[in-house]
Structures are given as C-alpha cells and as structure tokens.
Design a protein around this motif. Structure first.
Motif, mmCIF file in Angstrom:
data_model
loop_
_atom_site.group_PDB
_atom_site.id
_atom_site.type_symbol
_atom_site.label_atom_id
_atom_site.label_comp_id
_atom_site.label_asym_id
_atom_site.label_seq_id
_atom_site.Cartn_x
_atom_site.Cartn_y
_atom_site.Cartn_z
ATOM 1 N N VAL A 51 44.269 -9.372 38.325
ATOM 2 C CA VAL A 51 45.136 -8.774 37.306
ATOM 3 C C VAL A 51 45.295 -9.766 36.155
ATOM 4 O O VAL A 51 45.583 -10.948 36.368
ATOM 5 C CB VAL A 51 46.539 -8.443 37.875
ATOM 6 C CG1 VAL A 51 47.407 -7.774 36.809
ATOM 7 C CG2 VAL A 51 46.426 -7.526 39.110
ATOM 8 N N TYR A 145 39.183 -8.042 34.536
ATOM 9 C CA TYR A 145 40.331 -7.606 35.353
ATOM 10 C C TYR A 145 39.986 -6.358 36.157
ATOM 11 O O TYR A 145 39.094 -5.587 35.777
ATOM 12 C CB TYR A 145 41.538 -7.316 34.458
ATOM 13 C CG TYR A 145 41.324 -6.193 33.441
ATOM 14 C CD1 TYR A 145 40.976 -6.468 32.125
ATOM 15 C CD2 TYR A 145 41.472 -4.842 33.813
ATOM 16 C CE1 TYR A 145 40.784 -5.447 31.192
ATOM 17 C CE2 TYR A 145 41.284 -3.825 32.892
ATOM 18 C CZ TYR A 145 40.941 -4.126 31.585
ATOM 19 O OH TYR A 145 40.742 -3.109 30.683
ATOM 20 N N ARG A 147 42.956 -4.668 37.052
ATOM 21 C CA ARG A 147 44.072 -3.994 36.375
ATOM 22 C C ARG A 147 44.601 -4.935 35.299
ATOM 23 O O ARG A 147 44.698 -6.141 35.518
ATOM 24 C CB ARG A 147 45.183 -3.607 37.348
ATOM 25 C CG ARG A 147 44.711 -2.579 38.366
ATOM 26 C CD ARG A 147 45.754 -1.573 38.749
ATOM 27 N NE ARG A 147 45.080 -0.446 39.396
ATOM 28 C CZ ARG A 147 45.083 0.794 38.941
ATOM 29 N NH1 ARG A 147 45.743 1.099 37.837
ATOM 30 N NH2 ARG A 147 44.447 1.758 39.569
ATOM 31 N N ILE A 359 51.182 -1.736 41.276
ATOM 32 C CA ILE A 359 49.831 -2.317 41.259
ATOM 33 C C ILE A 359 49.456 -2.835 42.649
ATOM 34 O O ILE A 359 48.338 -2.630 43.128
ATOM 35 C CB ILE A 359 49.727 -3.428 40.186
ATOM 36 C CG1 ILE A 359 49.752 -2.794 38.789
ATOM 37 C CG2 ILE A 359 48.451 -4.251 40.372
ATOM 38 C CD1 ILE A 359 49.733 -3.793 37.642
#
Ligand SMILES: Cc1cc2nc3c(=O)[nH]c(=O)nc-3n(C[C@H](O)[C@H](O)[C@H](O)COP(=O)(O)OP(=O)(O)OC[C@H]3O[C@@H](n4cnc5c(N)ncnc54)[C@H](O)[C@@H]3O)c2cc1C
Length: 437
Positions: A51, A145, A147, A359
């Motif tokens: 992330v 990434y 997310r 997430i």
C-alpha cells in the motif's frame, strides 16, 4: 444538548485508542518512544499486500499506522510526504493570539517508521497511473502499489488579484498552518488601536466548519485587550453561521459585541493587495489586515489526476472503504473526499481507520465492514480562556449509502467554559498522539 461530562464519552476518547493525557503531544511522542518496544509493533497476520499512502497529515499518518497495526508485517506500507514534518492546523488559531507557538504544533513522522515499520519517502507525488498501479514522484521515483491511499488535504482557489506570491503574502489565508500563520500573527500585532481586521469565509464545504468563526472570536478577544477600539469584519459567503450556530451567535452578539461585525451571503470578486481593499457583493471593504480564506478543493494530486469527480473539486467515495467510485484500487480519505461528514482532522482520523480496516479485509480476500461508525469532535476557543465544543456520531445508512448523524449521540456545549478550554488540550493531545505516535 449533550452535557459536558458526557462529552469525552461521546467524542470517543477511548475510541481513539489511547488514554487522555495532560502532557503535550510531543512529550507523548517522547515517552511513547521510551515505552516498551513491542507496544505498537505489528505481528504477522498472514495478510499480504503493498500500500502506498500519499500525504502524511491527519488522514494519511493514521491510515499508515493502522494499516501496519491491524494488517500486520505482511502489509508493506510506504508513506510519501512532501514536507519534513507536519504542522497541525488544529489549534493554529491560537498562534494568531500568541497563546501557542507554531513549533508546538509540529511533529515528524519518525514514530510511524520506528514503532510500526512504515516506510517513509520524502517527496511529492505528481502523477498516478491506475493502469500500471504506480505513482510518480517529482524526482522521477516510481512506486508500485496493490492499493493506493490518497490523503493530500486541500488546495485553494486563486482569487483575482491574488495570483502572485507577493500578493498572497500581503493577504494570507493562514488556512493551512505554516508560514502564513506566522505572517498573519505579525500583521495582527502590527495593527494600530482602532484598526480594522477583515476576514472572509468561503461557501461550504471548507475544512473545519466552526474554524473561521472560532478565528473571529479569538482575534476579536485579542484586539479588545491589546488594540482598543479595533473592529473585526466577517464576510461570510454562506447564508448564516455554518456550525455551532447557538454558540457563535451568542459569541458574536454578546461576548464580542461591539468588536465583531458579521455579514452573510457576501461574495468576493477581487482583492487589491496594494490598498488592502476587497471588491465584494456589498461594496468595497478596506482593512488594516485582510484575511481572505478562498474556496477549497482537494489537493492537486487529486484534481490533476482525474480523481475529482465531485464537482471537479473532490472525490466521490464508497464510505465502506473510501475507495473512489470511479477509480478501483484508489482510496481517498480526509478533506479530499466528498462525504456527508465534515472536513475536519478528527473525522480524517476516523475515516483513515475505516479505510485501513477495509483495505486489510480486502487484501485478505474479504469485504469491508458493512456498518462502520465514525465520530467527529471539535473544540472552539471563544476567548483566551474559554472554549465550546461540538460532536457528532455518524453511522452507515445502507439506503442512501452515506454516513448519517446518529440522533441523540451528537450535540454542542451549552455555553463556553474554562473546563471546556482545559478539555480542549486533552482532546488535542489524544488525537495527535493517536495519529502520529
Ligand atoms: C484554523 C483551523 C482550525 C482547525 N481546527 C480543527 C479542529 O478543532 N478539529 C478538527 O477536527 N479539525 C480542525 N481543522 C481541520 C483539520 O486541520 C483538517 O480537516 C485536517 O488537517 C485534514 O486532514 P488531511 O489529512 O485530509 O489533510 P492535511 O492534514 O492537510 O494533510 C495533508 C498532507 O498531505 C501532504 N501532501 C499533499 N499533497 C501531497 C503530494 N502530492 N505528495 C506528498 N504529500 C502531499 C501535505 O504536505 C500534508 O502533510 C482545522 C483547520 C484549520 C485551518
């Protein structure tokens, strides 16, 4: 209305995840550093993913910390922040009156690295490429990434007459704490007795709904004591006071009567930084100090990368996860997102936690919590030693797919008090420690 003693319960001091403390939050950071090394260290939860977080402010720092805390060591979190340290806008109105220093509002991000294993990258993200799932920094660095979390806060419209840095220095907004805050403080202290301070409030939505009214109150209080005969003119683009109506109506009409002049529905079409004159819908207004707070929009990394699908200014998000409606895999939190919740630091911290939880669940192959609850709290100093407060609890409404105020769990202080002023320090310490320590 909620009773004061119920406030901390409603405002969720415990919900912030850390005990209240009378010490400064920098002292908090120090003692936290010295505390047991294992206190915040994440464990291996089996969840894996990469992330990237853009922006280390109230929203970004919180999401980075809690992604590691809850996601565990398999969740690699990289936080990109352009500034060497964060300067809190919360409490920055008290820098204008000399009750706080700007330095007392500054904190670095090192705790996030040393306690939670967040990777810190100093730089500015200039481009987002959703197809390749990469972001590009100004120096050419690229980060990939699974997310992306975007938390850049706000930028401001440039009003006619304020296009140059020189003009902006003469008419500071000081609505993002930093050099402009010091500049505005210096301008206030240079005012003569019988001087005129003119400030403007943009149309909603803007960051911290009670903030401009709070500023009017504390500056008026300072002028009354230090520059007798001065007045403070408030030009509000809104049809009326937008938050804590009862408190600020009383403050303007009674507490600061004779100092504050309040005008509603006023638009500003031009600023003359040379003569310190505003061209407005109610005629020209001149002052010794002009403090124009321009209309807001999400930070440039949002508007410049096709993410501002809410009126060209903000990002529409699914509030179960803060994933952008139009950009899968990209989450937008804090002031930059368009939600029914206020643009405020406390709610930015709360949105960040909902996002971190979502997430972690998504990376684990699950779904976000279908019923998130968030809380907003705000203290407003009204004089040099009294403050008021406002709090609201929001719960997810599956019909409208928005966060809606929970009746009975929200309210504002009956009246400003010294006790509230003391509680304000505890609330701020707790919020900042939960975000950065
Ligand atoms: C005078 C005043 C008083 C306030 N009082 C209160 C209060 O009492 N209670 C309350 O809850 N809220 C208050 N607020 C509001 C609060 O400060 C904001 O709502 C909050 O800071 C929003 O958090 P954020 O993370 O969205 O943005 P920010 O905190 O502004 O953080 C954004 C960060 O992103 C970084 N950044 C931006 N773009 C990039 C990029 N491209 N690359 C890398 N880094 C980037 C910035 O440098 C910054 O550090 C107040 C605000 C003001 C101005």
């Amino acid at each position: 209305m909620t009773k004061r003693r119920d406030f901390l319960k409603h405002a969720g001091m415990a919900g912030l995840g850390i005990a209240a403390s009378g010490m400064s939050w920098l002292a908090w950071a120090d003692s936290a550093q010295r505390a047991t090394a294992s206190a915040g260290v994440p464990t291996n939860t089996g969840i894996r993913g990469k992330v990237v977080v853009i922006g280390g402010g109230m929203a970004g720092a919180t999401v980075a910390k809690y992604l590691r805390f809850w996601g565990g060591t398999g969740v690699e979190v990289t936080l990109v922040e352009r500034d060497a340290y964060y300067t809190s806008s919360i409490m920055s109105n008290l820098v204008l009156t000399g009750q706080r220093t700007l330095q007392s509002l500054q904190i670095g991000h090192d705790n996030l690295r040393s306690r939670y294993g967040v990777k810190l990258v100093r730089g500015e993200v200039v481009a987002i490429d959703p197809a390749s799932r990469t972001v590009a920094l100004g120096d050419g660095t690229r980060l990939t990434y699974d997310r992306l979390v975007v938390a850049p806060g706000v930028d401001f419209d440039v009003l006619p007459g304020l296009e140059t840095a020189a003009a902006q220095a003469k008419v500071p907004h000081a609505w993002k704490a930093g050099p402009q805050t010091t500049q505005l403080r210096n301008m206030i202290t240079a005012m003569p007795n019988g001087g005129v301070f003119v400030m403007s409030i943009p149309a909603k939505p803007y960051r911290c709904p009670p903030g401009p009214y709070e500023r009017a109150c504390v500056v008026a209080d300072w002028l009354k004591k230090n520059r007798p005969g001065s007045k403070l003119i408030v030009l509000d683009a809104n049809p009326g006071i937008t938050a804590e109506v009862h408190t600020f109506t009383e403050a303007f009409n009674v507490t600061h009567n004779g100092v504050i002049e309040y005008y509603t529905g006023v638009s500003i079409s031009a600023v003359d930084a040379g003569t310190l004159t505003l061209t407005t819908s109610i005629g020209n207004v001149q002052g010794h100090v002009l403090n124009v707070i321009p209309p807001h929009r999400a930070g440039k990394v949002v508007t410049g990368n096709g993410l501002a699908d809410a009126g060209g200014r903000w990002t529409n998000v699914n509030v179960l996860s803060y994933e952008a409606v139009a950009a899968p895999g990209i989450h937008v939190i804090g002031d930059a997102s368009a939600t029914t919740q206020p643009k405020a630091g406390h709610i930015a911290n709360q949105e960040a936690k909902v996002c971190a939880d979502a997430i972690a669940r998504l990376l684990a192959g699950g779904q976000p919590d279908p019923a998130p609850v968030t809380n907003s709290a705000c203290y407003s100093p009204i004089t040099a030693d009294t403050a008021s407060w406002l709090t609201a609890v929001y719960a997810y409404d599956p019909t409208t797919r928005t966060m809606q105020v929970v009746p009975g769990a929200s309210g504002e202080a009956n009246r400003p008090s010294k006790d509230n002023y003391e509680d304000m320090g505890k609330w701020f310490t707790t919020l900042m420690a939960d975000t950065f320590v």
